[in-house]
Write an enzyme that holds these catalytic residues in place. Structure first.
Site, PDB file in Angstrom:
ATOM      1  N   LYS A  46      11.316 -14.688 -11.627  1.00 57.03           N
ATOM      2  CA  LYS A  46      10.697 -14.069 -12.471  1.00 57.03           C
ATOM      3  C   LYS A  46       9.749 -14.400 -13.752  1.00 57.03           C
ATOM      4  O   LYS A  46       8.457 -13.589 -13.857  1.00 57.03           O
ATOM      5  CB  LYS A  46      12.018 -13.585 -13.365  1.00 57.03           C
ATOM      6  CG  LYS A  46      13.159 -13.395 -13.028  1.00 57.03           C
ATOM      7  CD  LYS A  46      13.105 -11.226 -12.571  1.00 57.03           C
ATOM      8  CE  LYS A  46      12.022 -11.000 -11.547  1.00 57.03           C
ATOM      9  NZ  LYS A  46      13.629 -10.704 -10.177  1.00 57.03           N
ATOM     10  N   HIS A  78      15.039 -36.356  -8.923  1.00 59.86           N
ATOM     11  CA  HIS A  78      13.825 -37.205  -7.528  1.00 59.86           C
ATOM     12  C   HIS A  78      12.952 -36.846  -7.784  1.00 59.86           C
ATOM     13  O   HIS A  78      11.439 -36.563  -6.859  1.00 59.86           O
ATOM     14  CB  HIS A  78      14.378 -36.421  -6.582  1.00 59.86           C
ATOM     15  CG  HIS A  78      15.753 -37.469  -6.443  1.00 59.86           C
ATOM     16  ND1 HIS A  78      16.354 -38.867  -6.606  1.00 59.86           N
ATOM     17  CD2 HIS A  78      16.854 -36.849  -7.090  1.00 59.86           C
ATOM     18  CE1 HIS A  78      17.148 -38.714  -5.876  1.00 59.86           C
ATOM     19  NE2 HIS A  78      17.436 -38.051  -6.225  1.00 59.86           N
ATOM     20  N   LYS A  80       5.888  -4.671  -4.634  1.00 59.64           N
ATOM     21  CA  LYS A  80       7.158  -4.407  -4.338  1.00 59.64           C
ATOM     22  C   LYS A  80       7.829  -4.424  -2.874  1.00 59.64           C
ATOM     23  O   LYS A  80       8.437  -5.087  -2.723  1.00 59.64           O
ATOM     24  CB  LYS A  80       7.963  -3.048  -5.718  1.00 59.64           C
ATOM     25  CG  LYS A  80       9.755  -3.056  -4.903  1.00 59.64           C
ATOM     26  CD  LYS A  80       9.984  -2.785  -6.371  1.00 59.64           C
ATOM     27  CE  LYS A  80      11.081  -3.156  -6.743  1.00 59.64           C
ATOM     28  NZ  LYS A  80      11.407  -4.283  -6.788  1.00 59.64           N
ATOM     29  N   GLU A 138      16.411 -17.978  -8.972  1.00 58.81           N
ATOM     30  CA  GLU A 138      15.682 -16.957  -9.592  1.00 58.81           C
ATOM     31  C   GLU A 138      15.083 -16.718 -10.922  1.00 58.81           C
ATOM     32  O   GLU A 138      13.963 -15.483 -10.948  1.00 58.81           O
ATOM     33  CB  GLU A 138      16.820 -15.605  -9.427  1.00 58.81           C
ATOM     34  CG  GLU A 138      16.403 -14.269 -10.100  1.00 58.81           C
ATOM     35  CD  GLU A 138      15.602 -13.218  -9.196  1.00 58.81           C
ATOM     36  OE1 GLU A 138      15.072 -13.948  -8.115  1.00 58.81           O
ATOM     37  OE2 GLU A 138      15.599 -12.239  -8.884  1.00 58.81           O
ATOM     38  N   TRP A 179      -2.941  -2.594  -1.715  1.00 57.89           N
ATOM     39  CA  TRP A 179      -2.725  -4.103  -1.717  1.00 57.89           C
ATOM     40  C   TRP A 179      -3.347  -4.410  -0.982  1.00 57.89           C
ATOM     41  O   TRP A 179      -3.432  -4.752   0.468  1.00 57.89           O
ATOM     42  CB  TRP A 179      -1.064  -4.015  -2.082  1.00 57.89           C
ATOM     43  CG  TRP A 179      -0.649  -5.832  -2.495  1.00 57.89           C
ATOM     44  CD1 TRP A 179      -0.543  -5.944  -3.441  1.00 57.89           C
ATOM     45  CD2 TRP A 179      -0.720  -6.877  -1.075  1.00 57.89           C
ATOM     46  NE1 TRP A 179      -0.026  -7.277  -3.409  1.00 57.89           N
ATOM     47  CE2 TRP A 179      -0.233  -7.851  -2.021  1.00 57.89           C
ATOM     48  CE3 TRP A 179      -0.858  -6.279   0.490  1.00 57.89           C
ATOM     49  CZ2 TRP A 179      -0.410  -8.523  -1.502  1.00 57.89           C
ATOM     50  CZ3 TRP A 179      -0.934  -8.130   0.532  1.00 57.89           C
ATOM     51  CH2 TRP A 179      -0.494  -9.536   0.045  1.00 57.89           C
ATOM     52  N   ARG A 194       3.863  -0.521  -4.873  1.00 51.87           N
ATOM     53  CA  ARG A 194       3.894  -1.486  -3.487  1.00 51.87           C
ATOM     54  C   ARG A 194       2.222  -1.541  -3.371  1.00 51.87           C
ATOM     55  O   ARG A 194       1.658  -2.078  -2.476  1.00 51.87           O
ATOM     56  CB  ARG A 194       3.278   0.026  -2.857  1.00 51.87           C
ATOM     57  CG  ARG A 194       4.808   1.013  -2.018  1.00 51.87           C
ATOM     58  CD  ARG A 194       4.672   2.305  -1.157  1.00 51.87           C
ATOM     59  NE  ARG A 194       4.831   1.118  -0.372  1.00 51.87           N
ATOM     60  CZ  ARG A 194       6.022   0.883   0.767  1.00 51.87           C
ATOM     61  NH1 ARG A 194       6.572   1.194   0.169  1.00 51.87           N
ATOM     62  NH2 ARG A 194       5.526   0.908   2.267  1.00 51.87           N
ATOM     63  N   CYS A 245       1.132  -0.637   0.610  1.00 50.23           N
ATOM     64  CA  CYS A 245       0.142  -0.101  -0.257  1.00 50.23           C
ATOM     65  C   CYS A 245       1.363   1.058  -0.471  1.00 50.23           C
ATOM     66  O   CYS A 245       1.793   1.285   0.800  1.00 50.23           O
ATOM     67  CB  CYS A 245      -1.092   0.256   1.150  1.00 50.23           C
ATOM     68  SG  CYS A 245      -2.610  -1.093   1.445  1.00 50.23           S
ATOM     69  N   GLU A 303       7.074 -14.224 -11.859  1.00 46.29           N
ATOM     70  CA  GLU A 303       6.189 -12.793 -11.842  1.00 46.29           C
ATOM     71  C   GLU A 303       5.371 -12.776 -12.600  1.00 46.29           C
ATOM     72  O   GLU A 303       4.343 -11.677 -12.492  1.00 46.29           O
ATOM     73  CB  GLU A 303       7.157 -12.122 -10.818  1.00 46.29           C
ATOM     74  CG  GLU A 303       7.437 -12.599  -9.426  1.00 46.29           C
ATOM     75  CD  GLU A 303       8.604 -11.683  -8.798  1.00 46.29           C
ATOM     76  OE1 GLU A 303       8.845 -10.760  -7.812  1.00 46.29           O
ATOM     77  OE2 GLU A 303      10.120 -11.773  -9.823  1.00 46.29           O
ATOM     78  N   ASN A 313      -1.164   1.816   6.278  1.00 37.95           N
ATOM     79  CA  ASN A 313      -0.514   1.185   5.489  1.00 37.95           C
ATOM     80  C   ASN A 313       0.009   0.040   6.179  1.00 37.95           C
ATOM     81  O   ASN A 313       0.332   0.634   7.121  1.00 37.95           O
ATOM     82  CB  ASN A 313       0.334   1.260   4.523  1.00 37.95           C
ATOM     83  CG  ASN A 313       1.829   0.926   4.357  1.00 37.95           C
ATOM     84  OD1 ASN A 313       3.186   1.474   4.056  1.00 37.95           O
ATOM     85  ND2 ASN A 313       1.684  -0.253   4.364  1.00 37.95           N
ATOM     86  N   GLY A 314      -0.324  -1.197   6.229  1.00 37.54           N
ATOM     87  CA  GLY A 314       0.031  -2.369   7.212  1.00 37.54           C
ATOM     88  C   GLY A 314      -1.684  -2.887   7.392  1.00 37.54           C
ATOM     89  O   GLY A 314      -2.017  -3.406   6.855  1.00 37.54           O
TER      90      GLY A 314
HETATM   91  C1  G6P Z   1       9.058  -8.216  -3.080  1.00 39.79           C
HETATM   92  C2  G6P Z   1       9.416  -8.472  -4.206  1.00 39.79           C
HETATM   93  C3  G6P Z   1      10.593  -9.972  -4.978  1.00 39.79           C
HETATM   94  C4  G6P Z   1      11.147  -8.592  -3.397  1.00 39.79           C
HETATM   95  C5  G6P Z   1      10.520  -9.280  -2.765  1.00 39.79           C
HETATM   96  C6  G6P Z   1      12.219  -9.461  -0.805  1.00 39.79           C
HETATM   97  O1  G6P Z   1       8.404 -10.033  -3.219  1.00 39.79           O
HETATM   98  O2  G6P Z   1       8.097  -8.286  -5.241  1.00 39.79           O
HETATM   99  O3  G6P Z   1      10.737  -8.472  -5.508  1.00 39.79           O
HETATM  100  O4  G6P Z   1      12.247  -9.394  -3.945  1.00 39.79           O
HETATM  101  O5  G6P Z   1       9.473  -8.597  -2.439  1.00 39.79           O
HETATM  102  O6  G6P Z   1      12.018  -7.486  -0.657  1.00 39.79           O
HETATM  103  P1  G6P Z   1      13.271  -6.747   0.118  1.00 39.79           P
HETATM  104  O7  G6P Z   1      12.743  -5.633  -0.556  1.00 39.79           O
HETATM  105  O8  G6P Z   1      12.857  -7.752   1.105  1.00 39.79           O
HETATM  106  O9  G6P Z   1      13.744  -6.803  -1.316  1.00 39.79           O
END
Ligand code: G6P
Length: 611
Positions: free
Chosen positions: A488, A507, A606, A484, A73, A27, A2, A491, A99-100
């Site tokens: 990606k 396995h 994010k 990773e 969010w 956010r 948020c 996401e 926010n929270g």
């Molecule tokens: C969210 C973001 C990711 C990020 C993760 C951890 O899921 O979408 O891109 O890697 O949070 O965030 P941070 O700010 O702690 O790296």
């Protein structure tokens, strides 16, 4: 998650708030809304992205010099107009953004229901606002006092900002756990979840701490704690330029951030890695060198992409420093009863520095006597302030929700840290140290080489964009890159993908292999090269479609694979900094080809400031 924005001053509040919400959309973007106060208090909210709110407000009289805005969010209650913020209090006098998460909102809600209150949304926010309103109405106290009383009963995390119809010149904000920055202008103040909505207007900011309450008027910022004692605001200068948060000609922030990596990695190394002197300068490491050298164990806590950087670091620290490393999901670590000894070192990795689980995890470890070292991107963030020491990644603002440049900068910092520590401990010799320093300093140029020819990656992306599932496989330092790469893809393209250690594939995941399944091998030349070729044969024998990331000149895999993406040769310790780049681009181009909003993928945010 948020995003919140607020303004009080002499300018039109709405355009400032709207622009700020667009900057904070990373956010959360389930719904958005604004409350503006001129002759009356008006609240406008809309399900969907900020652009939809903007469109719905065309032609309305939005004149006001004070206002609050929110991009959501969803946590409590589905994304909808009625669950969008700001919420109005039962008296109709207050509007609030939040926010929270208010964890004990259920208890507060049942108390209020017994008193006859009714609710118009499913949110915890409306409950908290009604609770504040109730205290104010029945205790004959000021709004400030009512907020203080209410917050003493609240369990959870929050930043709240309240607009009061009876005080048309004043905003009241409070924080615990979620971030809040106040920008100080001439006769005006700007409030936001991060500095990006503020930077255009002022560089002087105050970061609000937990359990602090801010009373903000055009000419005045009063800071108090919940005990009503006044605190002197600590004014800091922002070290950020407006251009850093704009797209600069790229179609998406994600693409811009991928292409920025030669510079961001260079900036991260600059002033630290001194090849000619044969030295690595890292103040945070130097100041705690004895503790780091004595560490019996390093525990890395992180989430998401940062957790993957932690996995690479595990391999690097164990190899170079001979210190056992454990990599923990912060969300699991915080709720376990982990065994932490006073000499343990915790490395918290976080781009935003605000991830709630990571923050709580380090606070818990700190209580038990561990040294907390932050590897963070956002200067002054909550985790930065909670850490004993740290090293910033200097990647600049990352706006695309899928992390790219923050990851490579994290790897650069962690590798330098491990190298420096290894040299001090004497666990590597001078020759290897110098060699790895050179390898690291060559990375920006090698990344640039990969980025000079992305057409091949785009073509591969388009060829496989219709696949239903993907499997990503890697070994050793490239195993976390497989994770990773899969993350990606999930996401931003919404294609199901799994990352696995290449040998472990036998396995279970091998059962998924058929002639439809693309299998991405991260197979640059390293100690496991022959082994991964065998794994590739196993996939080919089952008719899987093999896409491989290989080192330039690797004719063996080129002949075997259906498609290849090449990266320059590098020592295996720094190889993930290169092999991850084609993974980022592959996901990006598939997402774009499918017509998806790659900067704002569905359901994600994010900065995850809720647990
Ligand atoms: C969210 C973001 C990711 C990020 C993760 C951890 O899921 O979408 O891109 O890697 O949070 O965030 P941070 O700010 O702690 O790296």
């Amino acid at each position: 998650m948020c995003g919140i924005v607020a303004y009080v001053g002499t300018r039109e509040a709405y355009p400032i708030i709207l622009k700020g919400l667009k900057r904070l959309e990373y956010r959360g973007y389930d719904s958005s809304g604004v409350a503006l106060l001129s002759n009356e208090l008006s609240v406008y909210k809309k399900k969907g992205k900020v652009a939809e709110l903007e469109e719905s407000l065309v032609g309305k009289d939005l004149h006001a010099n004070i206002g609050i805005g929110h991009t959501r969010w969803a946590t409590h209650g589905e994304p909808s107009d009625r669950n969008a913020h700001p919420h109005l209090s039962p008296s109709g006098k207050l509007a609030m953004i939040h926010n929270g998460i208010i964890e004990n909102y259920g208890q507060l809600k049942s108390e209020l229901l017994k008193k006859g209150y009714r609710f118009h949304s499913d949110t915890d926010t409306e409950v908290l606002l009604s609770f504040i309103d109730d205290i104010r109405e029945h205790n004959d106290c000021s709004l400030e006092e009512a907020i203080r009383i209410a917050l003493k009963r609240v369990v959870g995390a929050y930043v709240i900002v309240i607009l009061d119809r009876d005080n048309p010149n004043t905003l009241i904000a409070a924080r615990k756990g979620s971030p809040l920055v106040i920008g100080i202008g001439k006769g005006e103040h700007f409030l936001a979840s991060d500095a990006s909505p503020i930077i255009e207007y002022t560089k002087e900011v105050v970061y609000i701490n937990d359990y602090e309450l801010a009373i903000i008027r055009p000419d005045e910022l009063i800071l108090k704690n919940l005990g009503n004692e006044t605190i002197t605001p600590y004014i800091q200068k922002l070290d950020m330029e407006l251009a850093a948060i704009e797209k600069g000609g790229y179609d998406h922030f994600m693409l811009k951030e991928i292409f920025e990596q030669p510079h961001t990695i260079f900036d991260c190394l600059r002033g630290r890695l001194e090849l000619s002197e044969g030295k690595i300068h890292m103040r945070g490491v130097e100041e705690h060198m004895e503790q780091l050298k004595q560490a019996k164990r390093i525990i890395i806590v992180a989430c998401g992409t940062s957790w993957h950087a932690g996995l690479v670091a595990e391999y690097v620290f164990e190899e170079l420093c001979r210190i056992p490393v454990e990599v923990e999901y912060a969300s699991e670590f915080r709720y376990r009863n982990p065994v932490i000894h006073p000499g343990d070192v915790i490395i918290a990795i976080s781009q935003s520095g605000e991830t709630a689980d990571t923050l709580v995890a380090i606070e818990k470890a700190k209580e038990q006597g561990a040294l907390i070292f932050g590897v963070l991107n956002v200067v002054g963030s909550s985790i930065a302030r909670a850490s004993h020491a740290g090293a910033y990644t200097h990647a600049g603002p990352e706006i695309g929700v899928a992390s790219t440049k923050a990851f490579t900068a994290q790897l650069a910092v962690l590798t330098m840290m491990a190298l420096k520590l290894a040299m001090e401990k004497g666990t590597i010799d001078a020759k290897r140290y110098q060699h790895l320093m050179t390898e690291l300093s060559d990375i920006p140029e090698k990344v640039q080489t990969i980025l000079q020819n992305t057409d091949n990656i785009r073509m591969i992306a388009e060829k496989y964009a219709d696949a239903r599932d993907f499997l990503y496989l890697g070994r050793g330092y490239n195993f976390p890159v497989a994770l990773e790469g899969a993350l990606k893809l999930k996401e931003i393209s919404y294609i199901h993908a799994e990352g696995y250690p290449a040998a472990e594939m036998k396995h279970g995941p091998i059962a998924l292999v058929d002639d439809q399944l693309p299998v991405v091998f991260i197979a640059t030349k390293d100690a496991y090269h022959d082994k991964i070729i065998s794994n590739m044969q196993e996939i080919k024998a089952r008719k899987g479609r093999v896409i491989a990331v290989i080192t330039e000149g690797d004719t063996v895999i080129t002949d075997m694979a259906d498609d290849v993406m090449t990266v320059p040769a590098a020592d295996e310790i720094v190889a993930p900094l290169l092999s991850v780049i084609p993974m980022q681009l592959l996901a990006y181009y598939i997402g774009v080809h499918k017509g998806l909003d790659v900067d704002k993928p569905r359901n994600l945010a994010k900065s995850v400031t809720v647990e």
